[in-house]
Motif scaffolding. Structure first.
Motif, PDB file in Angstrom:
ATOM      1  N   GLY A 300       0.793  -1.226   0.000  1.00  0.00           N
ATOM      2  CA  GLY A 300       0.000   0.000   0.000  1.00  0.00           C
ATOM      3  C   GLY A 300       0.824   1.275   0.000  1.00  0.00           C
ATOM      4  O   GLY A 300       0.632   2.170  -0.837  1.00  0.00           O
ATOM      5  N   LEU A 301       1.757   1.401   0.923  1.00  0.00           N
ATOM      6  CA  LEU A 301       2.579   2.607   1.020  1.00  0.00           C
ATOM      7  C   LEU A 301       3.442   2.780  -0.223  1.00  0.00           C
ATOM      8  O   LEU A 301       3.613   3.891  -0.739  1.00  0.00           O
ATOM      9  N   ASN A 302       3.972   1.685  -0.739  1.00  0.00           N
ATOM     10  CA  ASN A 302       4.830   1.764  -1.918  1.00  0.00           C
ATOM     11  C   ASN A 302       4.046   2.184  -3.160  1.00  0.00           C
ATOM     12  O   ASN A 302       4.552   2.956  -3.992  1.00  0.00           O
ATOM     13  N   LEU A 303       2.809   1.712  -3.292  1.00  0.00           N
ATOM     14  CA  LEU A 303       1.977   2.163  -4.406  1.00  0.00           C
ATOM     15  C   LEU A 303       1.675   3.650  -4.305  1.00  0.00           C
ATOM     16  O   LEU A 303       1.654   4.366  -5.317  1.00  0.00           O
ATOM     17  N   ALA A 304       1.447   4.138  -3.092  1.00  0.00           N
ATOM     18  CA  ALA A 304       1.176   5.563  -2.905  1.00  0.00           C
ATOM     19  C   ALA A 304       2.376   6.411  -3.327  1.00  0.00           C
ATOM     20  O   ALA A 304       2.218   7.460  -3.964  1.00  0.00           O
ATOM     21  N   VAL A 305       3.581   5.962  -2.965  1.00  0.00           N
ATOM     22  CA  VAL A 305       4.791   6.681  -3.374  1.00  0.00           C
ATOM     23  C   VAL A 305       4.891   6.726  -4.893  1.00  0.00           C
ATOM     24  O   VAL A 305       5.207   7.772  -5.488  1.00  0.00           O
ATOM     25  N   GLU A 306       4.618   5.606  -5.548  1.00  0.00           N
ATOM     26  CA  GLU A 306       4.658   5.577  -7.009  1.00  0.00           C
ATOM     27  C   GLU A 306       3.613   6.504  -7.616  1.00  0.00           C
ATOM     28  O   GLU A 306       3.893   7.234  -8.572  1.00  0.00           O
ATOM     29  N   ASP A 307       2.392   6.477  -7.080  1.00  0.00           N
ATOM     30  CA  ASP A 307       1.323   7.333  -7.599  1.00  0.00           C
ATOM     31  C   ASP A 307       1.755   8.793  -7.626  1.00  0.00           C
ATOM     32  O   ASP A 307       1.643   9.478  -8.651  1.00  0.00           O
ATOM     33  N   VAL A 308       2.217   9.294  -6.488  1.00  0.00           N
ATOM     34  CA  VAL A 308       2.493  10.728  -6.407  1.00  0.00           C
ATOM     35  C   VAL A 308       3.771  11.101  -7.143  1.00  0.00           C
ATOM     36  O   VAL A 308       3.920  12.251  -7.589  1.00  0.00           O
ATOM     37  N   THR A 309       4.691  10.157  -7.303  1.00  0.00           N
ATOM     38  CA  THR A 309       5.874  10.434  -8.119  1.00  0.00           C
ATOM     39  C   THR A 309       5.463  10.660  -9.568  1.00  0.00           C
ATOM     40  O   THR A 309       5.885  11.633 -10.208  1.00  0.00           O
ATOM     41  N   VAL A 310       4.617   9.778 -10.091  1.00  0.00           N
ATOM     42  CA  VAL A 310       4.117   9.930 -11.459  1.00  0.00           C
ATOM     43  C   VAL A 310       3.269  11.192 -11.578  1.00  0.00           C
ATOM     44  O   VAL A 310       3.387  11.952 -12.558  1.00  0.00           O
ATOM     45  N   LEU A 311       2.426  11.447 -10.583  1.00  0.00           N
ATOM     46  CA  LEU A 311       1.541  12.614 -10.642  1.00  0.00           C
ATOM     47  C   LEU A 311       2.325  13.916 -10.578  1.00  0.00           C
ATOM     48  O   LEU A 311       2.010  14.884 -11.285  1.00  0.00           O
ATOM     49  N   SER A 312       3.365  13.974  -9.757  1.00  0.00           N
ATOM     50  CA  SER A 312       4.170  15.203  -9.679  1.00  0.00           C
ATOM     51  C   SER A 312       4.868  15.479 -11.005  1.00  0.00           C
ATOM     52  O   SER A 312       4.984  16.640 -11.433  1.00  0.00           O
ATOM     53  N   GLU A 313       5.334  14.425 -11.678  1.00  0.00           N
ATOM     54  CA  GLU A 313       5.952  14.602 -12.996  1.00  0.00           C
ATOM     55  C   GLU A 313       4.937  15.153 -13.992  1.00  0.00           C
ATOM     56  O   GLU A 313       5.274  16.002 -14.840  1.00  0.00           O
ATOM     57  N   ALA A 314       3.698  14.694 -13.890  1.00  0.00           N
ATOM     58  CA  ALA A 314       2.654  15.162 -14.802  1.00  0.00           C
ATOM     59  C   ALA A 314       2.319  16.634 -14.558  1.00  0.00           C
ATOM     60  O   ALA A 314       2.170  17.414 -15.507  1.00  0.00           O
ATOM     61  N   PHE A 315       2.200  17.016 -13.296  1.00  0.00           N
ATOM     62  CA  PHE A 315       1.946  18.424 -12.989  1.00  0.00           C
ATOM     63  C   PHE A 315       3.109  19.307 -13.444  1.00  0.00           C
ATOM     64  O   PHE A 315       2.911  20.409 -13.966  1.00  0.00           O
TER      65      PHE A 315
END
Length: 405
Positions: A300-315
């Motif tokens: 769970g925590l590792n997926l959250a880290v991946e999500d926001v890493t990808v999302l920050s790159e998109a922003f």
């Protein structure tokens, strides 16, 4: 009414929301973080703390791993105990990566401190949060801040507020598909002032049910027992907990588990959940707001880290170049990895948990799978790559550039 303006309004001050805010700050993107709970509650909320190498590298690259590198427990492997026999898997040798144990509440403290040092805006005890999404102009997040009605105008809303948060329900009916599964077992989680049973995590498969021996520090153990769905901590006095842990974690001919005062105990239901897509107009979901995995594989925590890493790159791509491609493709990029983690977590549940009473066929299948993991180098390598998160790099053909249908 207070009226404020930001670029990204982040709802939720867990690891996902706080890390996203910090990554955006480093890329020159403004954000505010809104949290319903108090700071004390957020910083003391005990959650799983198994970090994959990839998650640790993200934190290091962001300058957030100073205390983690000093205090985290580094693990090269894990131990499977089956019928009182040890079977150690060296995941570093098999997969080339290792794992780290670092309490999620400690990571949250680090993230809050980093945001404060950088002048970030984190507001706790924010009530009545209501996202109002707009597809052709600024969106709005209404809330009560310090007792005052407040309206936050923003370009985007990041829903990092967990499964029971307010952001996902703000997506209109018919625009979201959800998938879920409830498991017939639960976990009794215990925090004990006792030295860990081993230097690495111990996954014990036993006829009485599964047990997991983890740790928070060299002096504090985190222990779990498979119990019946709907069970209550009231049914588990301390002496019964220790008796069951001794039985399930025992190793033939070796010293028993060291006991100590039990500091906390709770029963955790096991469920899986995925919402598709993970975005709607200006709203982007991350972490438990978008998906939940059973704790069997600690993803769970590792997926959250991946999500926001990808999302920050998109922003960053949007604000620096006006390129929406990464924002528009956020959900499609993340879902293959998420489903890989869901499948592995589900497979781990079947590998470790006692089958239902009378399911002799299921019991024999479980034994065959355990035999393969501990005796076959190929099966052990596959297990290790999934356990440390490497397999998610290939999900959907992303690593090779060949996306599967």
């Amino acid at each position: 009414m207070n009226r404020l303006r930001t670029q990204v309004a982040i709802v939720g001050a867990g690891p996902a929301g706080l890390l996203l805010s910090h990554l955006l700050h480093q890329q020159g993107v403004e954000s505010v973080v809104l949290e319903r709970r108090s700071r004390q509650y957020v910083e003391q909320r005990v959650r799983a703390g198994l970090l994959e190498h990839g998650s640790v590298q993200v934190l290091r690259d962001a300058g957030l791993a100073g205390r983690l590198d000093r205090q985290a427990l580094h693990h090269d492997g894990l131990e499977l105990r089956v019928d009182g026999q040890r079977h150690r898997l060296n995941v570093t040798r098999l997969a080339g990566c290792s794992t780290y144990v670092y309490g999620q509440q400690e990571l949250v403290k680090d993230l809050i401190a980093a945001r404060e040092e950088a002048g970030g805006q984190i507001w706790f005890e924010v009530d009545d949060v209501v996202p109002e999404l707009s597809h052709d102009g600024p969106s709005t997040v209404r809330c009560t801040l310090d007792g005052q009605p407040t309206e936050i105008s923003c370009d985007f809303v990041a829903g990092c507020d967990g499964f029971h948060g307010v952001t996902r329900p703000s997506i209109p009916e018919g625009h979201l598909t959800t998938y879920d599964r409830t498991y017939p077992s639960a976990w009794l989680g215990v925090l004990a002032a006792a030295p860990p049973a081993s230097e690495e995590l111990v996954y014990a498969v036993h006829e009485r049910g599964f047990a997991l021996a983890s740790m928070r520090s060299p002096e504090v153990s985190r222990l779990y027992l498979q119990v019946e769905e709907g069970d209550s901590v009231d049914n588990w006095p301390d002496d019964r907990i220790w008796k069951e842990l001794h039985a399930r974690l025992s190793v033939t001919g070796e010293a028993e588990l060291t006991e100590g005062p039990i500091l906390e105990k709770s029963v955790v239901a096991l469920r899986s959940f995925v919402a598709e897509p993970m975005q709607h107009g200006p709203l982007f979901l991350a972490g438990d707001a978008a998906h939940i995995v059973p704790p069997t594989a600690a993803k769970g925590l590792n997926l959250a880290v991946e999500d926001v890493t990808v999302l920050s790159e998109a922003f960053h791509a949007w604000y620096s170049d006006g390129d929406r491609a990464l924002l528009d493709g956020y959900s499609d990029r993340r879902l293959p990895s998420i489903w890989e983690a869901e499948e592995f977590s589900d497979w781990m549940a079947g590998l470790l948990h006692r089958p239902p009473e009378g399911d002799r066929y299921g019991a024999r299948l479980q034994r065959a799978r355990l035999d393969a993991v501990v005796n076959s180098p190929a099966s052990g390598r596959q297990f290790a790559e999934r356990y440390v998160g490497l397999a998610r790099q290939y999900a959907g053909g992303e690593r090779s550039g060949q996306r599967t249908p």
